[in-house]
Design a protein around this motif. Structure first.
Motif, PDB file in Angstrom:
ATOM      1  N   ALA A  34       0.832  -1.207   0.000  1.00  0.00           N
ATOM      2  CA  ALA A  34       0.000   0.000   0.000  1.00  0.00           C
ATOM      3  C   ALA A  34       0.862   1.250   0.000  1.00  0.00           C
ATOM      4  N   GLU A  35       0.996   1.888  -1.154  1.00  0.00           N
ATOM      5  CA  GLU A  35       1.742   3.143  -1.258  1.00  0.00           C
ATOM      6  C   GLU A  35       1.225   3.927  -2.451  1.00  0.00           C
ATOM      7  N   SER A  36       1.047   5.228  -2.256  1.00  0.00           N
ATOM      8  CA  SER A  36       0.576   6.092  -3.336  1.00  0.00           C
ATOM      9  C   SER A  36       1.680   6.231  -4.376  1.00  0.00           C
ATOM     10  N   THR A  37       1.391   5.817  -5.601  1.00  0.00           N
ATOM     11  CA  THR A  37       2.399   5.845  -6.664  1.00  0.00           C
ATOM     12  C   THR A  37       1.817   6.503  -7.905  1.00  0.00           C
ATOM     13  N   GLY A  38       2.623   6.549  -8.927  1.00  0.00           N
ATOM     14  CA  GLY A  38       2.179   7.117 -10.196  1.00  0.00           C
ATOM     15  C   GLY A  38       2.270   8.629 -10.200  1.00  0.00           C
ATOM     16  N   LEU A  39       1.787   9.228 -11.291  1.00  0.00           N
ATOM     17  CA  LEU A  39       1.821  10.672 -11.482  1.00  0.00           C
ATOM     18  C   LEU A  39       0.433  11.158 -11.865  1.00  0.00           C
ATOM     19  N   PRO A  40       0.106  12.431 -11.597  1.00  0.00           N
ATOM     20  CA  PRO A  40      -1.211  12.952 -11.981  1.00  0.00           C
ATOM     21  C   PRO A  40      -1.330  13.106 -13.486  1.00  0.00           C
ATOM     22  N   ASP A  41      -2.574  13.184 -13.969  1.00  0.00           N
ATOM     23  CA  ASP A  41      -2.803  13.416 -15.393  1.00  0.00           C
ATOM     24  C   ASP A  41      -2.239  14.781 -15.793  1.00  0.00           C
ATOM     25  N   PRO A  42      -1.714  14.906 -16.994  1.00  0.00           N
ATOM     26  CA  PRO A  42      -1.177  16.212 -17.419  1.00  0.00           C
ATOM     27  C   PRO A  42      -2.268  17.273 -17.508  1.00  0.00           C
ATOM     28  N   VAL A  43      -1.876  18.528 -17.298  1.00  0.00           N
ATOM     29  CA  VAL A  43      -2.804  19.652 -17.375  1.00  0.00           C
ATOM     30  C   VAL A  43      -2.910  20.110 -18.823  1.00  0.00           C
ATOM     31  N   ALA A  44      -4.130  20.426 -19.242  1.00  0.00           N
ATOM     32  CA  ALA A  44      -4.340  20.901 -20.618  1.00  0.00           C
ATOM     33  C   ALA A  44      -3.536  22.182 -20.868  1.00  0.00           C
ATOM     34  N   PRO A  45      -2.910  22.318 -22.032  1.00  0.00           N
ATOM     35  CA  PRO A  45      -2.086  23.508 -22.311  1.00  0.00           C
ATOM     36  C   PRO A  45      -2.857  24.822 -22.193  1.00  0.00           C
ATOM     37  N   ASN A  46      -4.151  24.783 -22.535  1.00  0.00           N
ATOM     38  CA  ASN A  46      -4.965  25.999 -22.496  1.00  0.00           C
ATOM     39  C   ASN A  46      -5.827  26.086 -21.237  1.00  0.00           C
ATOM     40  N   ALA A  47      -5.430  25.382 -20.181  1.00  0.00           N
ATOM     41  CA  ALA A  47      -6.232  25.351 -18.955  1.00  0.00           C
ATOM     42  C   ALA A  47      -6.378  26.752 -18.356  1.00  0.00           C
ATOM     43  N   GLU A  48      -7.577  27.032 -17.862  1.00  0.00           N
ATOM     44  CA  GLU A  48      -7.864  28.335 -17.252  1.00  0.00           C
ATOM     45  C   GLU A  48      -7.099  28.493 -15.937  1.00  0.00           C
ATOM     46  N   GLN A  49      -6.550  29.683 -15.724  1.00  0.00           N
ATOM     47  CA  GLN A  49      -5.933  29.973 -14.425  1.00  0.00           C
ATOM     48  C   GLN A  49      -7.032  30.273 -13.421  1.00  0.00           C
ATOM     49  N   ILE A  50      -7.113  29.446 -12.369  1.00  0.00           N
ATOM     50  CA  ILE A  50      -8.196  29.586 -11.403  1.00  0.00           C
ATOM     51  C   ILE A  50      -7.857  30.622 -10.332  1.00  0.00           C
ATOM     52  N   ALA A  51      -6.677  30.538  -9.744  1.00  0.00           N
ATOM     53  CA  ALA A  51      -6.306  31.471  -8.680  1.00  0.00           C
ATOM     54  C   ALA A  51      -4.820  31.768  -8.760  1.00  0.00           C
ATOM     55  N   SER A  52      -4.453  32.970  -8.325  1.00  0.00           N
ATOM     56  CA  SER A  52      -3.041  33.336  -8.283  1.00  0.00           C
ATOM     57  C   SER A  52      -2.823  34.393  -7.217  1.00  0.00           C
ATOM     58  N   THR A  53      -1.570  34.506  -6.771  1.00  0.00           N
ATOM     59  CA  THR A  53      -1.188  35.565  -5.835  1.00  0.00           C
ATOM     60  C   THR A  53       0.043  36.273  -6.388  1.00  0.00           C
ATOM     61  N   GLU A  54       0.205  37.529  -5.986  1.00  0.00           N
ATOM     62  CA  GLU A  54       1.381  38.289  -6.382  1.00  0.00           C
ATOM     63  C   GLU A  54       1.923  39.033  -5.172  1.00  0.00           C
ATOM     64  N   ASN A  55       3.146  38.695  -4.789  1.00  0.00           N
ATOM     65  CA  ASN A  55       3.817  39.336  -3.649  1.00  0.00           C
ATOM     66  C   ASN A  55       2.920  39.345  -2.399  1.00  0.00           C
ATOM     67  N   LEU A  56       2.318  38.190  -2.134  1.00  0.00           N
ATOM     68  CA  LEU A  56       1.399  38.091  -0.988  1.00  0.00           C
ATOM     69  C   LEU A  56       2.177  38.122   0.324  1.00  0.00           C
ATOM     70  N   LYS A  57       1.690  38.916   1.257  1.00  0.00           N
ATOM     71  CA  LYS A  57       2.343  39.050   2.564  1.00  0.00           C
ATOM     72  C   LYS A  57       1.295  38.946   3.657  1.00  0.00           C
ATOM     73  N   ILE A  58       1.590  38.109   4.660  1.00  0.00           N
ATOM     74  CA  ILE A  58       0.681  37.951   5.805  1.00  0.00           C
ATOM     75  C   ILE A  58       1.520  38.040   7.066  1.00  0.00           C
ATOM     76  N   TRP A  59       1.417  39.164   7.752  1.00  0.00           N
ATOM     77  CA  TRP A  59       2.111  39.387   9.007  1.00  0.00           C
ATOM     78  C   TRP A  59       1.072  39.584  10.103  1.00  0.00           C
ATOM     79  N   PHE A  60       1.259  38.878  11.218  1.00  0.00           N
ATOM     80  CA  PHE A  60       0.366  39.033  12.366  1.00  0.00           C
ATOM     81  C   PHE A  60       1.060  39.888  13.429  1.00  0.00           C
ATOM     82  N   PRO A  61       0.429  40.991  13.879  1.00  0.00           N
ATOM     83  CA  PRO A  61       1.082  41.857  14.869  1.00  0.00           C
ATOM     84  C   PRO A  61       1.190  41.202  16.237  1.00  0.00           C
TER      85      PRO A  61
END
Length: 531
Positions: free
Chosen positions: A258-285
């Motif tokens: 019992a061990e997880s093996t293999g690789l995921p299916d490839p992503v379509a070249p024209n796949a939609e970008q669902i979410a992204s971040t840019e220079n995300l910063k999270i500081w707690f005072p």
């Protein structure tokens, strides 16, 4: 001549009675532990491993009927008087439990909890006790132990809490340490350190170890002998090397394969970008004093820029406290952050509560602990349908029809929809948590350690299920885990985080085959050396 066993278990039988119905949990188990030896009890959830261990010092309570013989250093533990049990428990035989939050007192500081055992068994107080506590915390890998003495359990990460539990168990130099899944919630690097520590203590102090686990990689590394349990019985026992090289019982063969093996299916070249971040910063005072002045910041996430597409899995790895979950929660707009967050091409930072409601239906999360995240007062049907009552059915079906369909998709029998969470196994509870997320037909799912608390065989089933759902619905996954074997099997891209910083980000195959940073190499070495 063989030395006498430090612990000897003979024909142990344990049954539990409720409402006039008796259930046999352990059925005639026998084994020995020699001084300085490590014996591993392995098997799936419900096989009787923990019940067997708790029986050794009569910790099962009045609901249990225990028969047979358990002797420690020749002294009979079954039916022993309270004075003998108090002497043995925590002093001669110590326990490390799987879930530290149920074992640590939330109202007491670490210093108070560690000092209690040291005072009881060693009589140390004041500076002597504090010196001993700092030494223990250092030994189990707690950074800046002097500053942690006044911390409460909720102020520590999961891995740090488990290390405190291990320190408490080691405080009095036990002859026999019983470790019940002690590394399940730990990072691979800390796991390797803890296993090394236990092995060193075993060598230096001739300590014996009873190690309970479902992770056979750990067993191979630490155990001298293995006892394989199934349905309350030991079905196979022998030296570790022999069991791994030539398993005789079909159940042992199944566990080893019992061990997880293999690789995921490839992503379509024209796949939609669902979410992204840019220079995300999270500081707690960090606020102190009567006026709550900000004296510093906990820098949870620094300058993180990532993206995930439809049908793609981005694995997020790193040690406890590195910012993995914080990053995912910020993307879901569940905590405040600075920097850019885009969902399907739209900047969502300034969205109102009403606008965010639509986002909530399309972004879902599956948590690590299915028991803690499911209400014990709600049936399976009510849990899965709860989101439908807020967001409505995505395709106009009735809530019951939607629940039946999603239960079938995740491998649950719809006939069980009226049961409560405690009536399901751990793997089934995780399937309920997945069904609750999938019933809304989300576009993005955050998977926060969804397999870490599961048996290896169940883990493989859940990984295969997640792959099937991704393939069917073109789902984007953020997969948070410290199990790099599962990350490799699930992920197209990988983010490696350390103390809030993204230290490496790229194609999964590239990172696993040719890591660019020392930190990533350390993580991979710790994970794959366990095999």
């Amino acid at each position: 001549m063989t030395s006498p066993s430090i612990l000897s278990v003979r024909d142990l039988k344990v049954s539990f009675s409720q409402d006039g119905i008796s259930t046999m949990a352990v059925k005639g188990v026998s084994f020995d532990i020699q001084r300085g030896e490590t014996v591993a009890l392995v098997g799936e959830s419900g096989s009787g491993k923990s019940v067997t261990a708790l029986s050794t010092v009569s910790l099962l309570g009045d609901a249990a009927t225990v028969e047979g013989s358990v002797t420690y250093e020749g002294q009979q533990m079954i039916g022993a008087d309270d004075a003998l049990l108090r002497k043995v428990r925590g002093n001669d035989i110590s326990f490390i439990f799987q879930e530290p939050m149920t074992s640590l007192n939330p109202l007491h500081t670490l210093e108070k909890q560690l000092a209690e055992s040291i005072l009881l068994h060693q009589g140390l107080t004041g500076d002597a006790a504090r010196t001993k506590i700092i030494e223990l915390l250092n030994k189990v890998g707690i950074r800046d132990p002097e500053q942690r003495l006044t911390s409460y359990p909720h102020q520590l990460s999961g891995g740090q809490r488990q290390r405190v539990m291990i320190a408490m168990a080691l405080a009095n130099g036990p002859e026999l340490l019983i470790a019940d899944e002690p590394t399940t919630a730990l990072d691979v690097t800390i796991q390797a350190q803890i296993l090394e520590l236990l092995a060193e203590l075993k060598r230096s102090e001739e300590m014996s170890l009873l190690f309970i686990t479902h992770d056979l990689g750990i067993v191979r590394k630490i155990a001298d002998r293995v006892c394989v349990m199934k349905s309350g019985e030991i079905v196979e026992t022998g030296p570790t090397a022999e069991i791994f090289e030539n398993p005789q019982h079909p159940y042992t063969q199944m566990l080893l394969s019992a061990e997880s093996t293999g690789l995921p299916d490839p992503v379509a070249p024209n796949a939609e970008q669902i979410a992204s971040t840019e220079n995300l910063k999270i500081w707690f005072p960090i606020q102190r004093g009567l006026l709550k002045r900000t004296v510093g910041y906990v820098k949870a996430v620094n300058d993180a820029s990532i993206a995930v597409r439809a049908g793609e899995t981005v694995g997020i790895v790193g040690e406890s406290g590195s910012g993995k979950t914080t990053l995912a929660l910020a993307i879901m707009r569940l905590i405040s952050s600075e920097g850019g967050i885009t969902y399907r091409g739209q900047d969502v930072r300034a969205w109102s509560t009403r606008e965010l409601r639509r986002l909530r239906s399309e972004m879902q999360i599956v948590f690590q602990d299915p028991y803690g995240s499911l209400s014990p007062r709600m049936t399976c049907e009510q849990i899965i349908a709860e989101g439908l009552s807020v967001h409505g059915s995505p395709d106009g079906r009735s809530p019951r029809d939607a629940v039946i369909e999603v239960m079938q998709e995740v491998g649950l029998d719809p006939a069980t929809m009226h049961r409560y969470p405690h009536e399901f196994s751990g793997g089934q509870r995780q399937r309920i948590a997945i069904a609750r997320a999938m019933v809304l037909r989300p576009r993005l799912v955050v998977l926060d350690e969804p397999t870490s608390a599961l048996d290896m065989t169940v883990q493989v089933q859940i990984v295969n299920l997640l792959r099937e759902l991704q393939r069917k619905y073109d789902l984007a996954y953020l997969f948070i885990s410290h199990d790099l074997k599962v990350v490799r099997a699930m992920s197209h891209k990988v983010i490696v985080m350390k103390q809030g910083d993204v230290v490496e980000y790229g194609e999964a195959q590239q990172i696993f085959d040719a890591p660019q940073t020392d930190y990533t190499r350390t993580l991979l070495s710790a994970a794959f050396d366990l095999v």
